[in-house]
Design a protein around this motif. Structure first.
Motif, PDB file in Angstrom:
ATOM      1  N   LEU A   3      78.642  59.891  40.179  1.00  0.00           N
ATOM      2  CA  LEU A   3      77.850  61.066  41.244  1.00  0.00           C
ATOM      3  C   LEU A   3      78.260  61.922  42.005  1.00  0.00           C
ATOM      4  N   HIS A   4      79.114  61.359  42.708  1.00  0.00           N
ATOM      5  CA  HIS A   4      79.738  62.186  44.092  1.00  0.00           C
ATOM      6  C   HIS A   4      78.690  62.519  44.990  1.00  0.00           C
ATOM      7  N   ARG A   5      78.168  61.405  45.550  1.00  0.00           N
ATOM      8  CA  ARG A   5      76.871  61.179  46.643  1.00  0.00           C
ATOM      9  C   ARG A   5      78.056  60.750  47.804  1.00  0.00           C
ATOM     10  N   GLY A   6      78.856  60.124  48.193  1.00  0.00           N
ATOM     11  CA  GLY A   6      79.555  60.302  49.053  1.00  0.00           C
ATOM     12  C   GLY A   6      80.293  61.488  49.989  1.00  0.00           C
ATOM     13  N   THR A   7      80.082  61.205  50.970  1.00  0.00           N
ATOM     14  CA  THR A   7      79.772  63.054  51.486  1.00  0.00           C
ATOM     15  C   THR A   7      81.518  62.351  52.813  1.00  0.00           C
ATOM     16  N   VAL A   8      81.633  61.764  53.298  1.00  0.00           N
ATOM     17  CA  VAL A   8      83.273  60.812  54.036  1.00  0.00           C
ATOM     18  C   VAL A   8      83.981  60.160  53.296  1.00  0.00           C
ATOM     19  N   GLY A   9      83.605  60.130  51.785  1.00  0.00           N
ATOM     20  CA  GLY A   9      84.435  58.739  51.125  1.00  0.00           C
ATOM     21  C   GLY A   9      83.900  58.800  50.306  1.00  0.00           C
ATOM     22  N   ASP A  10      84.142  58.216  48.874  1.00  0.00           N
ATOM     23  CA  ASP A  10      83.815  57.393  47.817  1.00  0.00           C
ATOM     24  C   ASP A  10      83.971  55.847  47.614  1.00  0.00           C
ATOM     25  N   ASN A  11      84.410  55.082  48.439  1.00  0.00           N
ATOM     26  CA  ASN A  11      84.033  53.442  48.634  1.00  0.00           C
ATOM     27  C   ASN A  11      82.739  53.288  48.336  1.00  0.00           C
ATOM     28  N   LEU A  12      82.305  52.799  47.310  1.00  0.00           N
ATOM     29  CA  LEU A  12      80.694  52.377  47.530  1.00  0.00           C
ATOM     30  C   LEU A  12      79.988  51.452  46.503  1.00  0.00           C
ATOM     31  N   MET A  13      80.778  50.511  45.827  1.00  0.00           N
ATOM     32  CA  MET A  13      81.114  49.195  44.981  1.00  0.00           C
ATOM     33  C   MET A  13      80.887  48.315  46.877  1.00  0.00           C
ATOM     34  N   TYR A  14      79.049  47.526  46.718  1.00  0.00           N
ATOM     35  CA  TYR A  14      78.661  46.435  48.300  1.00  0.00           C
ATOM     36  C   TYR A  14      78.902  45.174  47.086  1.00  0.00           C
ATOM     37  N   LEU A  15      79.753  44.267  47.603  1.00  0.00           N
ATOM     38  CA  LEU A  15      79.866  42.971  46.591  1.00  0.00           C
ATOM     39  C   LEU A  15      79.664  41.622  47.773  1.00  0.00           C
ATOM     40  N   GLU A  16      79.315  40.794  47.445  1.00  0.00           N
ATOM     41  CA  GLU A  16      79.443  39.788  48.476  1.00  0.00           C
ATOM     42  C   GLU A  16      79.201  38.345  47.642  1.00  0.00           C
ATOM     43  N   THR A  17      80.255  36.955  48.211  1.00  0.00           N
ATOM     44  CA  THR A  17      80.555  36.014  48.119  1.00  0.00           C
ATOM     45  C   THR A  17      79.926  35.354  48.653  1.00  0.00           C
ATOM     46  N   GLY A  18      81.000  33.937  48.833  1.00  0.00           N
ATOM     47  CA  GLY A  18      79.863  32.463  49.203  1.00  0.00           C
ATOM     48  C   GLY A  18      80.669  31.682  48.800  1.00  0.00           C
ATOM     49  N   GLN A  19      81.742  30.820  49.932  1.00  0.00           N
ATOM     50  CA  GLN A  19      81.542  29.339  49.942  1.00  0.00           C
ATOM     51  C   GLN A  19      80.572  28.400  49.123  1.00  0.00           C
ATOM     52  N   GLY A  20      80.947  28.041  47.977  1.00  0.00           N
ATOM     53  CA  GLY A  20      80.131  27.250  47.277  1.00  0.00           C
ATOM     54  C   GLY A  20      79.735  27.714  45.920  1.00  0.00           C
TER      55      GLY A  20
END
Length: 469
Positions: free
Chosen positions: A278-295
């Protein structure tokens, strides 16, 4: 192979690497629930002593989860950078701890840590964190620099960003807009404005994405938005032309745990490519948002390793960061106290786990944040969260999560408030992401030192957010 360690005339035996790692882990309720924790402080000390003498090469020869049955293990082994590993290949786990602490006071510490990061496996980093004090975790993490960018730049030294989390029990646009205004007026939202939807309805997800994109464009905010729906839902949104910025997914440290989330590595790679198309970034193309958690693996009954032995929850948590690393994300955060006291019993365990997760993720090369949080039935309170927030600010966390009044009325847990973000920035001299700070300055909300200043809502362009849609 088994390991033995004698302390004060008592010999302790550990049945393989999986058992040794579990027994060396600082006490936490999740490992006790899984039946893999040390039975006494003496046994824990003996395991830590033995672990400190373990060569780092052991982790390449003795996988914690079998290579043949787990794609996360295959990813870890197959992508290991032997050249980057070479300068530290002779070290033990204890020697790696010494190397981090010596490097942390070196004038070129960030570059030195970044150079070896591709040669470190998650298990190596998890192991060294187990024999580190809290101050060691803070010092070593503060010496590393990991940045990423989309419309704002995350993780720069001297900065801390925030996820503005305007959740609403019914996804009411008026409630979401009110919470968003509240956060923006206190300088929050430079990491992401991210909504946990009340349902995973594609229609509701699309409406929320349009709402956030409308706010961004109307006020020319350098920000990225995200609706935290399942990754496959987001891929469908991209195919339909819905304005998607970040692609979200929860991830874990074993193939079977990820399967319980309905994902595998190939789906995550597909989602990353779809978002970037989609090329929606303006200053970079890092776009994954990942969540984790012990357990998370234990809660999915997906925590067994080599020989059918339970792997401790912290080691499995750090293995999730190997999955995150290949996706070059914008944001990764551990939701440290969210799963509940069955896994992290009290404030002490939550604080320790938050520092471990932040250190391990950042050392492995991730723009690491933490949701500083707890559930209402845990033995924890906001004083514990104040402590963890402050320590993470000193350690150089990329971002934290903030919700109105520190109380997420949709998810039903306690996190940080927008005021808490003001506190940590003011107290430690930290600033928002530079692009976001420039926007705030244009509204008269930032003084020359980067501190957020109060504004008169009656004269602010943001006033229109108070008007019902």
């Amino acid at each position: 192979m088994s390991y033995t360690q004698t302390i004060s005339g008592t010999t302790y035996t550990f049945d393989g690497l999986v058992d040794l790692l579990a027994k060396a882990t600082p006490r936490r309720s999740g490992d006790e629930l899984a039946g893999c924790a040390a039975e006494s402080d003496a046994e824990r000390a003996a395991a830590a002593w033995q672990l400190a003498d373990l060569p780092l090469t052991t982790f390449l020869e003795d996988p914690v989860v079998p290579y043949e049955t787990d794609e996360v293990t295959r990813l870890i082994i197959d992508t290991h950078d032997r050249r980057a590993f070479q300068p530290i290949a002779h070290l033990t786990v204890g020697g790696l701890r010494d190397w981090f602490l010596e490097t942390a006071v070196h004038e070129n510490s960030a570059a030195r840590i970044a150079a070896v990061a591709p040669g470190l496996t998650p298990e190596m980093v998890a192991a060294v964190s187990k024999i580190m004090r809290n101050q060691d975790l803070i010092l070593a993490a503060s010496a590393a620099t990991v940045s990423a960018a989309f419309r704002t730049t995350i993780g720069l030294p001297g900065h801390i960003s925030t996820r503005l989390q305007p959740n609403h029990p019914t996804d009411d646009p008026r409630g979401i807009a009110a919470a968003t205004l509240d956060g923006l007026l206190m300088g929050c939202g430079d990491a992401v404005i991210g909504i946990n939807p009340a349902t995973d309805s594609p229609h509701a997800t699309a409406d929320l994405l349009r709402l956030l994109d409308d706010i961004r464009q109307r006020f020319a905010i350098p920000m990225q938005s995200c609706v935290l729906s399942h990754v496959t839902t987001t891929i469908d949104m991209i195919d339909q032309g819905i304005p998607v910025d970040l692609v979200f997914q929860s991830i874990a440290g074993t193939e079977s745990a990820n399967s319980s989330f309905g994902i595998d590595i190939s789906i995550l790679r597909e989602a990353n490519e779809a978002g970037r198309s989609l090329h929606r970034g303006t200053v970079g193309d890092n776009l994954m948002y990942l969540e984790t958690g012990q357990g998370s693996a234990l809660s999915a009954n997906a925590h067994l390793g080599t020989g059918g032995k339970p792997v401790d929850q912290q080691t499995l948590e750090v293995r999730a960061y190997a999955v995150a690393r290949i996706l070059e994300p914008l944001l990764v955060n551990t939701v440290v106290g969210f799963i509940g006291p069955e896994y992290l019993y009290d404030g002490k365990q939550i604080i320790r786990a938050g520092l471990e997760d932040h250190f391990c993720g950042k050392i492995l090369g991730l723009p690491m944040g933490v949701d500083v949080c707890y559930t209402n039935h845990a033995e924890a309170d906001q004083d514990d969260m104040d402590t963890l927030l402050t320590l993470l600010g000193v350690a150089g966390a990329a971002f934290v999560i903030a919700v109105p009044g520190a109380d997420d009325v949709m998810l039903g847990y306690q996190s940080l408030s927008f005021h808490d973000a003001l506190y940590v920035r003011r107290t430690l001299g930290l600033r928002p992401a530079p692009e976001f700070e420039t926007w705030l300055a244009g509204l008269g909300m930032v003084d020359p030192e980067g501190r957020i200043m109060p504004v008169d809502l009656d004269t602010s362009p943001l006033r229109s957010l108070t008007v019902a849609r």
